[in-house]
Scaffold this motif. Sequence first.
Motif, PDB file in Angstrom:
ATOM      1  N   GLN A   1      85.703  10.416  56.024  1.00 29.55           N
ATOM      2  CA  GLN A   1      84.831  11.395  56.685  1.00 29.55           C
ATOM      3  C   GLN A   1      83.381  11.121  56.297  1.00 29.55           C
ATOM      4  O   GLN A   1      82.465  11.503  56.994  1.00 29.55           O
ATOM      5  CB  GLN A   1      85.178  12.819  56.215  1.00 29.55           C
ATOM      6  N   GLU A   2      83.210  10.497  55.138  1.00 33.02           N
ATOM      7  CA  GLU A   2      81.869  10.245  54.631  1.00 33.02           C
ATOM      8  C   GLU A   2      81.858   8.877  53.975  1.00 33.02           C
ATOM      9  O   GLU A   2      82.707   8.602  53.132  1.00 33.02           O
ATOM     10  CB  GLU A   2      81.513  11.342  53.621  1.00 33.02           C
ATOM     11  N   LEU A   3      80.904   8.052  54.389  1.00 34.65           N
ATOM     12  CA  LEU A   3      80.855   6.697  53.864  1.00 34.65           C
ATOM     13  C   LEU A   3      79.394   6.325  53.623  1.00 34.65           C
ATOM     14  O   LEU A   3      78.580   6.354  54.549  1.00 34.65           O
ATOM     15  CB  LEU A   3      81.478   5.744  54.906  1.00 34.65           C
TER      16      LEU A   3
ATOM     17  N   THR B   1      74.121   7.426  54.887  1.00 32.95           N
ATOM     18  CA  THR B   1      75.426   8.074  54.830  1.00 32.95           C
ATOM     19  C   THR B   1      75.968   8.257  56.240  1.00 32.95           C
ATOM     20  O   THR B   1      75.318   8.876  57.090  1.00 32.95           O
ATOM     21  CB  THR B   1      75.325   9.438  54.126  1.00 32.95           C
ATOM     22  N   LEU B   2      77.155   7.689  56.472  1.00 33.19           N
ATOM     23  CA  LEU B   2      77.817   7.856  57.764  1.00 33.19           C
ATOM     24  C   LEU B   2      78.740   9.057  57.632  1.00 33.19           C
ATOM     25  O   LEU B   2      79.600   9.093  56.747  1.00 33.19           O
ATOM     26  CB  LEU B   2      78.635   6.614  58.137  1.00 33.19           C
TER      27      LEU B   2
ATOM     28  N   ALA C   1      71.820  11.599  65.215  1.00 29.45           N
ATOM     29  CA  ALA C   1      72.871  12.593  65.487  1.00 29.45           C
ATOM     30  C   ALA C   1      73.833  12.182  66.588  1.00 29.45           C
ATOM     31  O   ALA C   1      74.800  12.894  66.862  1.00 29.45           O
ATOM     32  CB  ALA C   1      72.215  13.919  65.832  1.00 29.45           C
ATOM     33  N   ALA C   2      73.570  11.045  67.241  1.00 28.89           N
ATOM     34  CA  ALA C   2      74.417  10.569  68.347  1.00 28.89           C
ATOM     35  C   ALA C   2      74.641  11.700  69.363  1.00 28.89           C
ATOM     36  O   ALA C   2      73.765  12.548  69.539  1.00 28.89           O
ATOM     37  CB  ALA C   2      75.714   9.999  67.811  1.00 28.89           C
ATOM     38  N   ASP C   3      75.789  11.746  70.001  1.00 28.05           N
ATOM     39  CA  ASP C   3      75.964  12.707  71.091  1.00 28.05           C
ATOM     40  C   ASP C   3      76.408  14.090  70.606  1.00 28.05           C
ATOM     41  O   ASP C   3      76.917  14.885  71.389  1.00 28.05           O
ATOM     42  CB  ASP C   3      76.916  12.147  72.151  1.00 28.05           C
TER      43      ASP C   3
ATOM     44  N   ASP D   1      83.116  11.204  66.557  1.00 29.26           N
ATOM     45  CA  ASP D   1      81.643  11.274  66.467  1.00 29.26           C
ATOM     46  C   ASP D   1      81.132  11.071  65.046  1.00 29.26           C
ATOM     47  O   ASP D   1      81.492  11.817  64.144  1.00 29.26           O
ATOM     48  CB  ASP D   1      81.144  12.651  66.924  1.00 29.26           C
ATOM     49  N   THR D   2      80.258  10.092  64.897  1.00 32.40           N
ATOM     50  CA  THR D   2      79.703   9.787  63.571  1.00 32.40           C
ATOM     51  C   THR D   2      78.179   9.851  63.624  1.00 32.40           C
ATOM     52  O   THR D   2      77.570   9.305  64.547  1.00 32.40           O
ATOM     53  CB  THR D   2      80.159   8.380  63.125  1.00 32.40           C
ATOM     54  N   ILE D   3      77.590  10.528  62.630  1.00 25.03           N
ATOM     55  CA  ILE D   3      76.132  10.593  62.550  1.00 25.03           C
ATOM     56  C   ILE D   3      75.690   9.806  61.314  1.00 25.03           C
ATOM     57  O   ILE D   3      76.512   9.475  60.457  1.00 25.03           O
ATOM     58  CB  ILE D   3      75.619  12.050  62.496  1.00 25.03           C
ATOM     59  N   VAL D   4      74.392   9.506  61.245  1.00 23.62           N
ATOM     60  CA  VAL D   4      73.871   8.764  60.094  1.00 23.62           C
ATOM     61  C   VAL D   4      72.736   9.561  59.461  1.00 23.62           C
ATOM     62  O   VAL D   4      71.776   9.937  60.145  1.00 23.62           O
ATOM     63  CB  VAL D   4      73.331   7.374  60.513  1.00 23.62           C
TER      64      VAL D   4
END
Length: 346
Positions: free
Chosen positions: A170-172, A182-183, A207-209, A194-197
Amino acid sequence: MAEAILPLTGRPPRFAGGLRELAPGTFAWLQPNGAWGEANAGLVAGAGESLLIDTLWDQRLADQMLAAMAPVLASAPLRRALNTHQDGDHWWGNGSLPAEVEILTAAASRSGMEGESSPAELARLARLTAAGRALPGSIGGLCRLVHGMLAPFDFRGVALRAPDNAFDQQELEIDVGGRACTLLMLGPAHTAGDTIVHVADVGVVFAADLLFVGAIPVMWHGPSSGWVRALERMLALDAEIYVPGHGDVGDRAAVESMQRFWSWLRAGVATEAKGGTDALSISESLIRSEGFEEWRSWECPERLLITVTALMRELDGKPPLRVTPAVRARLFRQVAMLSKRIGGDR
Ligand SMILES: [Zn+2]
Protein backbone atom coordinates in the motif's frame (compact mmCIF):
# COMPACT_ATOMS: atom_id res chain seq x y z
CA MET A 1 11.12 27.86 -28.83
CA ALA A 2 9.16 24.83 -27.64
CA GLU A 3 5.86 24.09 -29.31
CA ALA A 4 2.87 25.37 -27.29
CA ILE A 5 0.86 22.63 -25.63
CA LEU A 6 -2.74 23.44 -26.46
CA PRO A 7 -5.99 21.53 -25.85
CA LEU A 8 -6.23 18.49 -28.12
CA THR A 9 -9.92 19.20 -28.58
CA GLY A 10 -9.16 22.50 -30.32
CA ARG A 11 -10.97 24.41 -27.58
CA PRO A 12 -9.41 27.58 -26.11
CA PRO A 13 -6.88 26.77 -23.35
CA ARG A 14 -7.98 27.37 -19.77
CA PHE A 15 -4.43 27.15 -18.41
CA ALA A 16 -0.84 26.97 -19.65
CA GLY A 17 0.22 23.55 -20.91
CA GLY A 18 3.63 21.90 -21.12
CA LEU A 19 6.41 21.47 -18.58
CA ARG A 20 6.02 23.51 -15.40
CA GLU A 21 8.57 23.51 -12.59
CA LEU A 22 6.63 23.37 -9.31
CA ALA A 23 9.64 23.20 -7.00
CA PRO A 24 13.36 22.54 -7.58
CA GLY A 25 13.67 19.38 -9.69
CA THR A 26 9.93 18.74 -9.52
CA PHE A 27 7.82 19.21 -12.64
CA ALA A 28 4.29 18.74 -13.89
CA TRP A 29 3.58 18.04 -17.55
CA LEU A 30 0.20 19.65 -18.17
CA GLN A 31 -2.24 18.95 -20.99
CA PRO A 32 -5.04 21.54 -21.12
CA ASN A 33 -7.95 21.37 -20.54
CA GLY A 34 -8.15 18.05 -18.74
CA ALA A 35 -10.99 16.69 -20.92
CA TRP A 36 -11.19 13.07 -22.16
CA GLY A 37 -7.65 11.74 -22.61
CA GLU A 38 -6.05 15.13 -21.87
CA ALA A 39 -3.93 13.65 -19.08
CA ASN A 40 -1.05 15.11 -17.08
CA ALA A 41 2.25 13.56 -16.04
CA GLY A 42 5.06 14.38 -13.62
CA LEU A 43 8.84 14.32 -13.30
CA VAL A 44 10.99 14.17 -10.17
CA ALA A 45 14.70 14.70 -10.77
CA GLY A 46 17.31 13.79 -8.15
CA ALA A 47 21.10 13.54 -8.31
CA GLY A 48 21.88 11.66 -11.50
CA GLU A 49 18.45 10.05 -12.01
CA SER A 50 14.77 10.86 -12.51
CA LEU A 51 11.36 9.31 -11.96
CA LEU A 52 8.61 9.83 -14.55
CA ILE A 53 4.99 9.65 -13.41
CA ASP A 54 2.70 8.47 -16.24
CA THR A 55 3.24 8.46 -19.99
CA LEU A 56 0.03 9.86 -21.63
CA TRP A 57 -2.31 8.20 -24.18
CA ASP A 58 -0.09 7.84 -27.24
CA GLN A 59 3.58 7.84 -28.17
CA ARG A 60 3.44 11.03 -30.19
CA LEU A 61 2.41 12.87 -27.03
CA ALA A 62 4.93 10.92 -24.93
CA ASP A 63 7.75 11.77 -27.40
CA GLN A 64 6.78 15.44 -27.32
CA MET A 65 6.83 15.38 -23.51
CA LEU A 66 10.18 13.59 -23.32
CA ALA A 67 11.67 16.10 -25.77
CA ALA A 68 10.53 18.97 -23.53
CA MET A 69 12.05 17.18 -20.52
CA ALA A 70 15.37 16.55 -22.31
CA PRO A 71 17.29 19.43 -20.65
CA VAL A 72 16.43 17.98 -17.22
CA LEU A 73 17.04 14.38 -18.29
CA ALA A 74 20.48 15.25 -19.70
CA SER A 75 21.94 15.35 -16.18
CA ALA A 76 19.31 13.15 -14.48
CA PRO A 77 18.27 10.40 -16.93
CA LEU A 78 15.10 8.43 -16.33
CA ARG A 79 15.71 5.36 -14.23
CA ARG A 80 12.14 4.49 -13.34
CA ALA A 81 8.61 5.35 -14.41
CA LEU A 82 5.37 4.82 -12.53
CA ASN A 83 2.02 4.11 -14.17
CA THR A 84 -0.46 5.50 -11.65
CA HIS A 85 -3.38 3.36 -12.85
CA GLN A 86 -4.75 1.16 -15.59
CA ASP A 87 -6.42 3.75 -17.86
CA GLY A 88 -4.69 3.96 -21.24
CA ASP A 89 -4.30 7.74 -21.07
CA HIS A 90 -1.74 7.21 -18.30
CA TRP A 91 0.43 4.43 -19.76
CA TRP A 92 0.03 3.87 -23.49
CA GLY A 93 3.05 6.14 -24.05
CA ASN A 94 5.29 3.61 -22.22
CA GLY A 95 6.68 2.42 -25.58
CA SER A 96 8.49 5.73 -25.97
CA LEU A 97 10.67 5.11 -22.91
CA PRO A 98 14.19 3.75 -23.30
CA ALA A 99 14.24 -0.02 -22.68
CA GLU A 100 16.42 0.34 -19.59
CA VAL A 101 13.82 2.47 -17.77
CA GLU A 102 12.05 0.25 -15.21
CA ILE A 103 8.29 0.75 -15.30
CA LEU A 104 6.38 0.16 -12.06
CA THR A 105 2.70 -0.06 -11.25
CA ALA A 106 0.49 -1.41 -8.45
CA ALA A 107 -0.46 -5.08 -8.80
CA ALA A 108 -4.17 -4.19 -9.08
CA SER A 109 -3.39 -1.78 -11.93
CA ARG A 110 -1.37 -4.36 -13.79
CA SER A 111 -4.28 -6.84 -13.72
CA GLY A 112 -6.63 -4.05 -14.78
CA MET A 113 -4.41 -3.19 -17.77
CA GLU A 114 -4.91 -6.66 -19.15
CA GLY A 115 -8.66 -6.10 -19.42
CA GLU A 116 -8.46 -2.68 -21.12
CA SER A 117 -9.36 -2.18 -24.77
CA SER A 118 -6.33 -2.21 -27.06
CA PRO A 119 -4.97 0.71 -29.10
CA ALA A 120 -6.02 -1.18 -32.27
CA GLU A 121 -9.61 -1.35 -30.99
CA LEU A 122 -9.65 2.37 -30.28
CA ALA A 123 -8.14 3.12 -33.71
CA ARG A 124 -10.95 1.08 -35.27
CA LEU A 125 -13.55 2.83 -33.12
CA ALA A 126 -12.17 6.21 -34.22
CA ARG A 127 -12.66 5.18 -37.88
CA LEU A 128 -16.15 3.77 -37.31
CA THR A 129 -17.34 6.81 -35.40
CA ALA A 130 -15.89 9.14 -38.06
CA ALA A 131 -18.15 7.43 -40.56
CA GLY A 132 -21.19 7.62 -38.25
CA ARG A 133 -20.98 11.29 -37.34
CA ALA A 134 -23.57 12.35 -39.91
CA LEU A 135 -26.18 9.81 -38.77
CA PRO A 136 -29.36 11.18 -37.21
CA GLY A 137 -30.54 10.56 -33.65
CA SER A 138 -28.70 9.13 -30.70
CA ILE A 139 -26.33 7.02 -32.83
CA GLY A 140 -25.07 10.14 -34.60
CA GLY A 141 -24.71 11.86 -31.21
CA LEU A 142 -22.76 8.89 -29.88
CA CYS A 143 -20.46 8.89 -32.93
CA ARG A 144 -19.81 12.63 -32.67
CA LEU A 145 -18.98 12.38 -28.97
CA VAL A 146 -16.73 9.32 -29.22
CA HIS A 147 -15.04 10.55 -32.38
CA GLY A 148 -14.34 13.90 -30.73
CA MET A 149 -12.72 12.03 -27.83
CA LEU A 150 -10.54 9.74 -29.93
CA ALA A 151 -9.65 11.76 -33.03
CA PRO A 152 -6.78 13.79 -31.50
CA PHE A 153 -4.84 10.64 -30.57
CA ASP A 154 -2.55 8.43 -32.65
CA PHE A 155 -3.55 4.96 -31.45
CA ARG A 156 -2.07 3.26 -34.53
CA GLY A 157 1.36 4.49 -33.47
CA VAL A 158 1.14 2.86 -30.02
CA ALA A 159 3.36 -0.18 -29.32
CA LEU A 160 2.05 -1.35 -25.97
CA ARG A 161 4.65 -1.87 -23.30
CA ALA A 162 3.37 -3.33 -20.05
CA PRO A 163 5.02 -2.30 -16.77
CA ASP A 164 8.08 -4.38 -15.88
CA ASN A 165 7.27 -4.78 -12.22
CA ALA A 166 4.15 -4.64 -10.07
CA PHE A 167 4.14 -3.95 -6.34
CA ASP A 168 1.69 -5.22 -3.71
CA GLN A 169 2.46 -2.76 -0.94
CA GLN A 170 0.00 0.00 0.00
CA GLU A 171 3.00 2.22 0.63
CA LEU A 172 6.38 2.02 -1.04
CA GLU A 173 9.20 4.50 -0.61
CA ILE A 174 11.67 4.79 -3.45
CA ASP A 175 14.86 6.78 -3.63
CA VAL A 176 15.23 9.02 -6.67
CA GLY A 177 18.81 10.26 -6.63
CA GLY A 178 18.70 11.08 -2.92
CA ARG A 179 15.06 12.26 -2.87
CA ALA A 180 12.43 10.14 -1.12
CA CYS A 181 9.27 9.56 -3.17
CA THR A 182 6.45 7.69 -1.46
CA LEU A 183 4.09 5.71 -3.68
CA LEU A 184 0.72 5.34 -1.96
CA MET A 185 -1.77 2.85 -3.40
CA LEU A 186 -5.16 4.31 -2.46
CA GLY A 187 -7.48 2.23 -4.65
CA PRO A 188 -9.94 0.90 -5.31
CA ALA A 189 -11.54 4.25 -6.07
CA HIS A 190 -11.29 5.79 -9.58
CA THR A 191 -9.85 2.42 -10.62
CA ALA A 192 -8.69 -0.67 -8.72
CA GLY A 193 -5.05 0.34 -8.18
CA ASP A 194 -4.88 4.15 -8.05
CA THR A 195 -1.44 5.20 -6.87
CA ILE A 196 -0.31 8.70 -5.91
CA VAL A 197 3.22 10.00 -5.32
CA HIS A 198 4.20 12.17 -2.36
CA VAL A 199 7.43 14.09 -2.81
CA ALA A 200 7.95 15.16 0.79
CA ASP A 201 11.05 17.36 0.41
CA VAL A 202 9.06 19.86 -1.67
CA GLY A 203 5.51 19.19 -0.41
CA VAL A 204 4.19 18.05 -3.79
CA VAL A 205 1.63 15.30 -4.44
CA PHE A 206 1.05 13.76 -7.87
CA ALA A 207 -2.55 12.74 -7.29
CA ALA A 208 -3.29 11.01 -10.63
CA ASP A 209 -7.00 10.51 -11.33
CA LEU A 210 -7.99 10.78 -7.67
CA LEU A 211 -7.94 14.53 -8.26
CA PHE A 212 -9.54 16.45 -11.11
CA VAL A 213 -9.26 20.24 -11.31
CA GLY A 214 -11.61 22.13 -13.64
CA ALA A 215 -12.88 18.88 -15.19
CA ILE A 216 -15.66 16.65 -13.86
CA PRO A 217 -14.22 13.40 -12.44
CA VAL A 218 -15.11 9.98 -13.81
CA MET A 219 -15.50 7.02 -11.53
CA TRP A 220 -15.68 3.70 -13.40
CA HIS A 221 -14.86 1.40 -10.56
CA GLY A 222 -15.49 2.82 -7.10
CA PRO A 223 -16.38 2.57 -4.35
CA SER A 224 -16.86 6.29 -3.81
CA SER A 225 -16.06 5.72 -0.12
CA GLY A 226 -12.56 4.69 -1.29
CA TRP A 227 -12.26 7.97 -3.18
CA VAL A 228 -13.40 9.95 -0.13
CA ARG A 229 -10.81 8.18 2.05
CA ALA A 230 -8.13 8.78 -0.57
CA LEU A 231 -8.81 12.53 -0.47
CA GLU A 232 -8.55 12.54 3.33
CA ARG A 233 -5.27 10.70 3.07
CA MET A 234 -4.00 13.21 0.52
CA LEU A 235 -4.80 16.13 2.82
CA ALA A 236 -3.11 14.38 5.75
CA LEU A 237 0.18 14.45 3.81
CA ASP A 238 2.61 17.29 4.34
CA ALA A 239 1.95 19.01 1.00
CA GLU A 240 0.76 22.30 -0.49
CA ILE A 241 0.86 21.50 -4.21
CA TYR A 242 -1.38 18.84 -5.78
CA VAL A 243 -1.02 17.81 -9.41
CA PRO A 244 -4.26 16.29 -10.74
CA GLY A 245 -4.47 13.58 -13.39
CA HIS A 246 -6.57 16.01 -15.43
CA GLY A 247 -6.66 19.80 -15.17
CA ASP A 248 -4.46 22.55 -13.78
CA VAL A 249 -2.16 22.25 -10.76
CA GLY A 250 -4.06 22.79 -7.51
CA ASP A 251 -3.52 23.35 -3.81
CA ARG A 252 -5.23 22.03 -0.69
CA ALA A 253 -8.37 23.97 -1.62
CA ALA A 254 -8.58 21.94 -4.84
CA VAL A 255 -8.63 18.71 -2.83
CA GLU A 256 -11.28 20.18 -0.54
CA SER A 257 -13.41 21.11 -3.55
CA MET A 258 -13.25 17.47 -4.65
CA GLN A 259 -14.35 16.44 -1.15
CA ARG A 260 -17.37 18.75 -1.43
CA PHE A 261 -18.09 17.33 -4.88
CA TRP A 262 -18.31 13.79 -3.51
CA SER A 263 -20.44 14.78 -0.50
CA TRP A 264 -22.83 16.61 -2.79
CA LEU A 265 -22.96 13.90 -5.44
CA ARG A 266 -23.31 10.92 -3.11
CA ALA A 267 -26.13 12.62 -1.19
CA GLY A 268 -27.80 13.80 -4.40
CA VAL A 269 -27.76 10.39 -6.06
CA ALA A 270 -29.07 8.71 -2.89
CA THR A 271 -32.01 11.14 -2.76
CA GLU A 272 -32.80 11.10 -6.47
CA ALA A 273 -32.51 7.33 -6.80
CA LYS A 274 -35.37 6.91 -4.31
CA GLY A 275 -37.66 8.30 -7.02
CA GLY A 276 -36.88 5.23 -9.14
CA THR A 277 -35.54 7.21 -12.13
CA ASP A 278 -32.61 6.23 -14.33
CA ALA A 279 -28.99 7.46 -14.32
CA LEU A 280 -29.58 9.76 -17.30
CA SER A 281 -32.45 11.66 -15.66
CA ILE A 282 -30.66 11.78 -12.31
CA SER A 283 -27.49 13.16 -13.91
CA GLU A 284 -29.44 15.81 -15.80
CA SER A 285 -31.38 16.84 -12.72
CA LEU A 286 -28.19 17.09 -10.63
CA ILE A 287 -26.43 19.18 -13.29
CA ARG A 288 -29.41 21.53 -13.37
CA SER A 289 -29.54 21.81 -9.57
CA GLU A 290 -28.13 24.71 -7.56
CA GLY A 291 -25.78 22.37 -5.70
CA PHE A 292 -23.74 21.95 -8.92
CA GLU A 293 -22.80 25.65 -9.00
CA GLU A 294 -19.21 25.17 -7.76
CA TRP A 295 -18.38 22.87 -10.70
CA ARG A 296 -20.67 24.31 -13.40
CA SER A 297 -17.80 25.83 -15.39
CA TRP A 298 -15.80 22.57 -15.38
CA GLU A 299 -15.06 20.59 -18.53
CA CYS A 300 -17.03 17.47 -19.47
CA PRO A 301 -20.15 17.67 -17.25
CA GLU A 302 -21.55 14.78 -19.35
CA ARG A 303 -19.08 12.46 -17.60
CA LEU A 304 -21.34 12.67 -14.56
CA LEU A 305 -23.46 9.97 -16.22
CA ILE A 306 -20.74 7.34 -15.74
CA THR A 307 -20.09 8.32 -12.14
CA VAL A 308 -23.82 8.40 -11.30
CA THR A 309 -24.22 4.92 -12.83
CA ALA A 310 -21.42 3.62 -10.60
CA LEU A 311 -22.92 5.32 -7.53
CA MET A 312 -26.36 3.81 -8.20
CA ARG A 313 -24.80 0.35 -8.29
CA GLU A 314 -23.12 1.06 -4.96
CA LEU A 315 -26.46 2.08 -3.43
CA ASP A 316 -27.99 -1.18 -4.69
CA GLY A 317 -25.14 -3.13 -3.11
CA LYS A 318 -23.95 -4.33 -6.54
CA PRO A 319 -20.26 -4.91 -7.37
CA PRO A 320 -18.43 -2.42 -9.64
CA LEU A 321 -19.40 -2.52 -13.29
CA ARG A 322 -17.32 -4.81 -15.47
CA VAL A 323 -16.57 -2.46 -18.34
CA THR A 324 -16.81 -4.65 -21.42
CA PRO A 325 -16.89 -2.98 -24.87
CA ALA A 326 -20.69 -3.45 -24.93
CA VAL A 327 -21.10 -1.82 -21.51
CA ARG A 328 -18.81 1.01 -22.56
CA ALA A 329 -20.85 1.57 -25.74
CA ARG A 330 -24.12 1.65 -23.77
CA LEU A 331 -22.68 4.12 -21.27
CA PHE A 332 -21.24 6.40 -23.93
CA ARG A 333 -24.55 6.43 -25.75
CA GLN A 334 -26.11 7.76 -22.56
CA VAL A 335 -23.22 10.18 -22.08
CA ALA A 336 -23.95 11.53 -25.58
CA MET A 337 -27.66 11.83 -24.73
CA LEU A 338 -26.83 13.70 -21.52
CA SER A 339 -24.45 15.98 -23.42
CA LYS A 340 -27.27 16.83 -25.83
CA ARG A 341 -29.82 17.37 -23.05
CA ILE A 342 -27.55 19.81 -21.24
CA GLY A 343 -26.80 21.62 -24.48
CA GLY A 344 -23.28 20.50 -25.30
CA ASP A 345 -23.55 18.11 -28.26
CA ARG A 346 -19.90 18.36 -29.20
ZN1 LIG B 1 -7.03 9.75 -16.81
